[in-house]
Design a protein around this motif. Structure first.
Motif, PDB file in Angstrom:
ATOM      1  N   VAL A  92       0.854  -1.182   0.000  1.00 18.59           N
ATOM      2  CA  VAL A  92       0.000   0.000   0.000  1.00 18.59           C
ATOM      3  C   VAL A  92       0.893   1.236   0.000  1.00 18.59           C
ATOM      4  CG1 VAL A  92      -1.656   1.350   1.339  1.00 18.59           C
ATOM      5  CG2 VAL A  92      -1.938  -1.117   1.155  1.00 18.59           C
ATOM      6  N   PHE A  93       0.529   2.204  -0.804  1.00 21.07           N
ATOM      7  CA  PHE A  93       1.239   3.483  -0.903  1.00 21.07           C
ATOM      8  C   PHE A  93       0.299   4.554  -0.380  1.00 21.07           C
ATOM      9  CE2 PHE A  93       0.911   7.040  -4.060  1.00 21.07           C
ATOM     10  CZ  PHE A  93       1.949   7.828  -3.571  1.00 21.07           C
ATOM     11  N   ALA A  94       0.789   5.440   0.490  1.00 23.85           N
ATOM     12  CA  ALA A  94      -0.080   6.459   1.080  1.00 23.85           C
ATOM     13  C   ALA A  94       0.641   7.797   1.168  1.00 23.85           C
ATOM     14  CB  ALA A  94      -0.539   6.027   2.474  1.00 23.85           C
ATOM     15  N   VAL A  95      -0.154   8.864   1.098  1.00 22.62           N
ATOM     16  CA  VAL A  95       0.336  10.226   1.300  1.00 22.62           C
ATOM     17  C   VAL A  95      -0.564  10.871   2.343  1.00 22.62           C
ATOM     18  CG1 VAL A  95       0.768  12.482   0.260  1.00 22.62           C
ATOM     19  CG2 VAL A  95       1.162  10.397  -1.083  1.00 22.62           C
ATOM     20  N   GLY A  96       0.035  11.488   3.353  1.00 22.29           N
ATOM     21  CA  GLY A  96      -0.736  12.149   4.391  1.00 22.29           C
ATOM     22  C   GLY A  96      -0.338  13.597   4.553  1.00 22.29           C
ATOM     23  N   ASP A  97      -1.145  14.351   5.299  1.00 20.20           N
ATOM     24  CA  ASP A  97      -0.809  15.755   5.533  1.00 20.20           C
ATOM     25  C   ASP A  97       0.060  15.898   6.775  1.00 20.20           C
ATOM     26  OD1 ASP A  97      -2.472  15.606   7.738  1.00 20.20           O
ATOM     27  OD2 ASP A  97      -4.001  16.962   6.959  1.00 20.20           O
ATOM     28  N   ALA A 166       8.550   8.895   5.104  1.00 24.46           N
ATOM     29  CA  ALA A 166       9.437  10.065   5.167  1.00 24.46           C
ATOM     30  C   ALA A 166       8.607  11.328   5.035  1.00 24.46           C
ATOM     31  CB  ALA A 166      10.478  10.005   4.049  1.00 24.46           C
ATOM     32  N   PRO A 167       8.929  12.363   5.800  1.00 23.04           N
ATOM     33  CA  PRO A 167       8.217  13.636   5.657  1.00 23.04           C
ATOM     34  C   PRO A 167       8.596  14.334   4.367  1.00 23.04           C
ATOM     35  CG  PRO A 167       9.983  13.833   7.255  1.00 23.04           C
ATOM     36  CD  PRO A 167       9.955  12.408   6.847  1.00 23.04           C
ATOM     37  N   VAL A 168       7.677  15.123   3.841  1.00 17.92           N
ATOM     38  CA  VAL A 168       7.923  15.965   2.663  1.00 17.92           C
ATOM     39  C   VAL A 168       7.824  17.403   3.121  1.00 17.92           C
ATOM     40  CG1 VAL A 168       7.203  16.554   0.326  1.00 17.92           C
ATOM     41  CG2 VAL A 168       6.908  14.214   1.161  1.00 17.92           C
ATOM     42  N   VAL A 180       5.007  10.651   3.100  1.00 18.39           N
ATOM     43  CA  VAL A 180       4.784   9.602   2.107  1.00 18.39           C
ATOM     44  C   VAL A 180       5.163   8.276   2.756  1.00 18.39           C
ATOM     45  CG1 VAL A 180       7.093   9.940   1.117  1.00 18.39           C
ATOM     46  CG2 VAL A 180       5.329   8.816  -0.226  1.00 18.39           C
ATOM     47  N   ASP A 181       4.374   7.224   2.458  1.00 15.05           N
ATOM     48  CA  ASP A 181       4.509   5.957   3.198  1.00 15.05           C
ATOM     49  C   ASP A 181       4.348   4.759   2.282  1.00 15.05           C
ATOM     50  OD1 ASP A 181       4.131   4.226   5.821  1.00 15.05           O
ATOM     51  OD2 ASP A 181       2.399   3.777   4.551  1.00 15.05           O
ATOM     52  N   LEU A 182       5.085   3.696   2.593  1.00 12.09           N
ATOM     53  CA  LEU A 182       4.868   2.370   2.025  1.00 12.09           C
ATOM     54  C   LEU A 182       4.565   1.421   3.163  1.00 12.09           C
ATOM     55  CD1 LEU A 182       7.675   1.811  -0.659  1.00 12.09           C
ATOM     56  CD2 LEU A 182       5.216   1.988  -1.076  1.00 12.09           C
ATOM     57  N   SER A 183       3.499   0.648   3.055  1.00 11.18           N
ATOM     58  CA  SER A 183       3.128  -0.321   4.084  1.00 11.18           C
ATOM     59  C   SER A 183       2.874  -1.672   3.436  1.00 11.18           C
ATOM     60  CB  SER A 183       1.861   0.135   4.831  1.00 11.18           C
ATOM     61  OG  SER A 183       2.105   1.308   5.574  1.00 11.18           O
ATOM     62  N   ALA A 195      14.984   3.592   1.846  1.00 13.03           N
ATOM     63  CA  ALA A 195      15.646   4.437   0.846  1.00 13.03           C
ATOM     64  C   ALA A 195      14.653   4.907  -0.209  1.00 13.03           C
ATOM     65  CB  ALA A 195      16.791   3.668   0.186  1.00 13.03           C
ATOM     66  N   ALA A 196      13.713   4.035  -0.576  1.00 15.37           N
ATOM     67  CA  ALA A 196      12.738   4.388  -1.609  1.00 15.37           C
ATOM     68  C   ALA A 196      11.835   5.534  -1.163  1.00 15.37           C
ATOM     69  CB  ALA A 196      11.902   3.166  -1.971  1.00 15.37           C
ATOM     70  N   VAL A 197      11.321   5.466   0.068  1.00 14.63           N
ATOM     71  CA  VAL A 197      10.414   6.534   0.511  1.00 14.63           C
ATOM     72  C   VAL A 197      11.182   7.832   0.736  1.00 14.63           C
ATOM     73  CG1 VAL A 197       8.669   4.994   1.493  1.00 14.63           C
ATOM     74  CG2 VAL A 197      10.522   5.806   2.940  1.00 14.63           C
ATOM     75  N   ARG A 198      12.400   7.714   1.230  1.00 13.12           N
ATOM     76  CA  ARG A 198      13.179   8.935   1.429  1.00 13.12           C
ATOM     77  C   ARG A 198      13.512   9.573   0.085  1.00 13.12           C
ATOM     78  NH1 ARG A 198      18.481   9.901   5.278  1.00 13.12           N
ATOM     79  NH2 ARG A 198      18.533  12.148   4.982  1.00 13.12           N
ATOM     80  N   GLY A 199      13.902   8.737  -0.892  1.00 15.64           N
ATOM     81  CA  GLY A 199      14.194   9.269  -2.219  1.00 15.64           C
ATOM     82  C   GLY A 199      12.975   9.901  -2.861  1.00 15.64           C
ATOM     83  N   ALA A 200      11.797   9.283  -2.670  1.00 15.28           N
ATOM     84  CA  ALA A 200      10.564   9.833  -3.230  1.00 15.28           C
ATOM     85  C   ALA A 200      10.224  11.173  -2.587  1.00 15.28           C
ATOM     86  CB  ALA A 200       9.416   8.850  -3.043  1.00 15.28           C
ATOM     87  N   ALA A 201      10.422  11.281  -1.274  1.00 15.67           N
ATOM     88  CA  ALA A 201      10.152  12.547  -0.586  1.00 15.67           C
ATOM     89  C   ALA A 201      11.073  13.654  -1.094  1.00 15.67           C
ATOM     90  CB  ALA A 201      10.320  12.370   0.925  1.00 15.67           C
ATOM     91  N   LEU A 202      12.344  13.313  -1.284  1.00 16.74           N
ATOM     92  CA  LEU A 202      13.291  14.307  -1.800  1.00 16.74           C
ATOM     93  C   LEU A 202      12.942  14.710  -3.235  1.00 16.74           C
ATOM     94  CD1 LEU A 202      16.601  12.759  -0.435  1.00 16.74           C
ATOM     95  CD2 LEU A 202      15.498  14.859   0.356  1.00 16.74           C
ATOM     96  N   ALA A 203      12.517  13.736  -4.031  1.00 14.04           N
ATOM     97  CA  ALA A 203      12.116  14.040  -5.404  1.00 14.04           C
ATOM     98  C   ALA A 203      10.891  14.953  -5.417  1.00 14.04           C
ATOM     99  CB  ALA A 203      11.830  12.752  -6.163  1.00 14.04           C
ATOM    100  N   ALA A 204       9.949  14.704  -4.513  1.00 19.22           N
ATOM    101  CA  ALA A 204       8.765  15.558  -4.424  1.00 19.22           C
ATOM    102  C   ALA A 204       9.147  16.980  -4.040  1.00 19.22           C
ATOM    103  CB  ALA A 204       7.778  14.980  -3.403  1.00 19.22           C
TER     104      ALA A 204
END
Length: 430
Positions: A92-97, A166-168, A180-183, A195-204
């Protein structure tokens, strides 16, 4: 999950039960999780999973809120980096505030159904104070990437899951916009997932900083912090290069990793396992402000007032993109190698594990040579063994690598001697 993973999960659940059923018992888990459990207990979160996280927004409210949320602009990129892979891998992929309310939850159909049963759905509040220890909630609480596995969750309802988040941050202000989260299952409990979630947060964040996006102030120059392979970090901004003292290096790194403001108590915990008197910390921050100036360092809470790029982020982003050779090129050595501050030690270990895992998984002779040829990899038995197995049979280099592996660990079997039929039978059963 293999036998070792099953044993570890069982041990975590047992530690969870002892903590939640015994008054004043110290948590028998890693420090990050122990601190979170104490916060959850103090907030009155139920550990038995009997009270699911609250639904904080109705469907109509959520639709309107999502349309105007800053992370909506980065959602297509996040879906590309994490969403499609989550669906393919059963996650599951999730994005929160910034308050922990889930805005988008997507992924594998079966995993989504299981997530819904514990109310991991859009509109639900997964802040730590509402849902207990969990990757998105705890990442927001700490302001840095977090991985939580199985029984480390405070709520027993989540013990079958592992998650990485990882926070954005807003690239202009450093303010946390969301998470952004992976579960999912066992593969989320690995360094590559973090590493994937951190990289995605940095890319965002990089996407949000693009000057063509509305509402962005591109005139504010950022800061670059270089702390890999050096005891004194370098801070570059406005054409200047500052060489920070070891303690100031730890402080600036802690603030850069947090991304948001830290109270004095929070910063003290990041800097030392021993108690730092408030007066001592204030004096150190006064000295640091004299070095950086009031335009870079804020107070109440302490925070860096410009967006920060670190060499740690650059290596992590390359690893998340699968560019292992370039990541190794950008890795001159461990993060502040002599520092013993808890936040530095944790980030140093995490990055080294991610890079080592990527090198080992690549199975590339050149990468393995570089790894074992470096100071930090010279005594890595597994890497020497892997190198020996990638070299041509009969070559002197192969024999030398195998000898080095055996010298480090005499019990190492570099080339197991199996009868051909036994080897085939073993593969057929695996």
């Amino acid at each position: 999950m293999d036998d070792s993973g099953t044993t570890a999960a069982s041990a975590l659940r047992a530690a969870h039960e002892r903590f939640t059923t015994s008054a004043d018992r110290e948590p028998e888990v890693r420090a990050l999780v122990a601190d979170s459990w104490r916060r959850c207990a103090a907030s009155g979160v139920r550990p038995d999973g009997g009270a699911p996280p609250p639904l904080r927004r109705t469907s109509a409210e959520l639709d309107a809120y999502r349309r105007t949320h800053p992370l909506a602009a980065a959602l297509p990129l996040l879906r590309e980096l994490l969403g499609s892979g989550a669906a393919d891998d059963g996650h599951v992929f999730a994005v929160g505030d910034a308050d922990g309310t889930l805005l988008w939850v997507e992924g594998d159909t079966g995993a989504m159904a299981r997530a819904e049963r514990m109310r991991f759905v859009a509109g639900a509040g997964w802040a730590e104070r509402q849902a207990g220890t969990n990757a998105p909630g705890t990442a927001l609480e700490l302001g840095r990437p977090v991985q939580i596995v199985t029984g480390e969750h405070y709520s027993a309802a989540v013990h079958a899951w592992s998650c990485a988040a990882a926070p954005v941050r807003d690239p202009a202000t450093g303010r946390v916009l969301g998470v952004v989260d992976l579960s999912g299952g066992a593969t989320i409990a690995t360094p590559p997932a973090l590493a994937a979630v951190r990289g995605a947060a940095l890319a965002a964040e990089a996407h949000l900083a693009h000057p063509l996006l509305p509402g962005r102030d591109a005139s504010r120059a950022g800061i670059r912090l270089s702390a890999l392979g050096r005891d004194c970090a370098l801070l570059e901004y406005d054409g200047r290069v500052l060489r920070l003292s070891p303690r100031h290096s730890e402080i600036v790194l802690a603030l850069a990793l947090a991304g948001r403001g830290l109270t004095g108590d929070q910063l003290a915990v990041d800097l030392s396992e021993r108690e730092i008197p408030a007066s001592t910390l204030r004096a150190e921050m006064t000295r640091l402000r004299a070095v950086l100036g009031p335009d870079l360092l804020g107070s109440r809470p302490y925070l860096l007032l410009r967006p920060v790029r670190t060499d740690v982020d650059e290596v992590t982003r390359l690893l998340a993109a699968g560019r292992v050779r370039e990541a190794l090129d950008r890795y001159p050595g461990p993060l502040l190698p002599r520092s013993e501050s808890p936040v530095t030690v944790e980030q140093r270990r995490c990055l080294e594990q991610q890079l080592r895992g990527a090198v080992m998984a690549a199975g590339d002779t050149g990468l393995l040579r570089r790894w074992v040829g470096a100071t930090w990899g010279s005594e890595d038995t597994a890497a020497w063994t892997a190198l020996a197995r990638t070299l041509p049979g009969g070559s002197p280099q192969r024999a030398a690598a195998a000898a080095r592996a055996r010298a480090l660990d005499p019990g190492t079997a570099v080339f197991p001697q199996l009868r051909p039929h036994a080897a085939v039978l073993q593969r057929s059963r695996s």
